[in-house]
Scaffold this active site. Structure first.
Site, short mmCIF file in Angstrom:
data_model
loop_
_atom_site.label_atom_id
_atom_site.label_comp_id
_atom_site.label_asym_id
_atom_site.label_seq_id
_atom_site.Cartn_x
_atom_site.Cartn_y
_atom_site.Cartn_z
N HIS A 179 -2.09 0.69 -9.68
CA HIS A 179 -2.75 -0.25 -8.76
C HIS A 179 -3.52 -1.33 -9.54
CE1 HIS A 179 -4.25 -0.63 -4.35
NE2 HIS A 179 -4.35 -1.79 -4.97
N ARG A 196 0.84 -1.19 0.00
CA ARG A 196 0.00 0.00 0.00
C ARG A 196 0.88 1.24 0.00
NH1 ARG A 196 -3.70 -2.70 -1.53
NH2 ARG A 196 -5.67 -3.08 -0.47
#
Ligand code: GLV
Length: 308
Positions: free
Chosen positions: A271, A223
């Site tokens: 992502h 993340r």
């Protein structure tokens, strides 16, 4: 019995078809849906709505549509509500592909050859065998172990780190904060697959990066908030790190003005390392619903105190 889906509506259409075919007894709705909130037993989310408990008083299971559950505020949920993160073969396979793509690209100097090509420079570099390259994986859950299996099959020297010590065939394992520097010192290519928790927020900072051998490369598929961006840029600019492949950033999407966009040693993807695949995910979700009602353990049940 209603299942409410609150994530990408396009993929939701496939979920709806699969539920209709495999679980006709469950009434499937895509958010916001028209179902009576009292009838909603199962909710699958990427970003959960506010005040879940008040909105859905009879909710039995909260499913995360993703492997990560960092968008879910556990303190806002009823203590007894089970939260299940996504562990399904399609998501695992996608992550394995991405990490192999990134690691093989770094191993075979792809970013350097791209720069050479831009300069019309025909310049072979020495070729190291995979067995001479040390690849370390941070995070030894389903994804980390699946990635290591394939890295081992390709012949890389592998190591793995997790907060507790694991035993993985063909991989040197390290456990706990005290063994983190020793693990990092072993990594020519470091892959971060950690979940975002209070312990991993800001983990990849200058002290952390300083433990890597000079010239190491980073593949970040955890993340964005785990990485201190200015420390990464300093490490790249000083030559301590050779390359970074980043699939996650903070924030997302990355603003136009962000220096990562055109840093010559950064490869960015938006992502996309992996995505839940409806066909295999619905199978796992339905199995989990059956297990829940049979009092059996569900795959991916989150330990809320641990954060994943
Ligand atoms: C994606 O980032 C996921 O958590 O599945």
């Amino acid at each position: 019995m209603v299942f409410l889906y609150k994530a990408d509506p396009q993929r939701g259409k496939r979920w709806a078809e699969l539920f209709a075919a495999k679980a006709p007894d469950i009434d499937f709705h895509i958010w916001p849906g028209a179902a009576d909130p009292n009838k909603i037993r199962y909710l699958a989310v990427w970003e959960p709505p506010a005040r879940i408990a008040e909105m859905f008083p009879n909710l039995e299971i909260l499913f995360s549509i993703a492997a990560g559950v960092d968008k879910i505020d556990f303190s806002a949920l009823p203590a007894g509500l089970p939260v299940v993160r996504m562990i399904e073969p399609g998501l695992v396979a996608g992550m394995v592909e991405y990490v192999l793509w990134a690691v093989l690209g770094l191993h075979r100097d792809t970013p350097t050859y791209r720069r050479f090509q831009n300069e019309r420079l025909w310049k072979p570099l020495p070729l190291s065998p995979a067995g001479a390259r040390r690849v370390g994986v941070l995070g030894l859950g389903e994804l980390g172990r699946a990635v290591l299996k394939q890295l081992n099959a390709l012949g890389f020297q592998t190591s793995g780190w997790s907060r507790s010590l694991h035993d993985i065939e063909g991989t040197i394992c390290f456990g706990g904060r005290e063994q983190l520097p020793a693990f990092l010192a072993h990594c020519d290519i470091l892959v971060c697959l950690l979940p975002l928790t209070t312990e991993t927020k800001g983990l990849i900072d200058k002290d952390f990066l300083a433990c890597l051998p000079r010239g190491a490369a980073l593949v970040h598929v955890g993340r964005g908030q785990q990485l201190v961006q200015k420390d990464l840029l300093n490490a790249l600019d000083s030559g301590h790190l050779s390359e970074a492949v980043l699939d996650v950033t903070e924030p997302e999407p990355l603003p136009d003005s962000d220096p990562l966009w055109d840093h010559p040693r950064v490869t960015l993807t938006p992502h996309i390392a992996s995505m839940t695949q409806p066909d295999s995910a619905v199978e796992v979700v339905l199995q989990n619903i059956r297990r829940f009602h049979a009092g059996e353990p569900m795959t991916g049940l989150v330990e809320k105190a641990r954060g994943y």
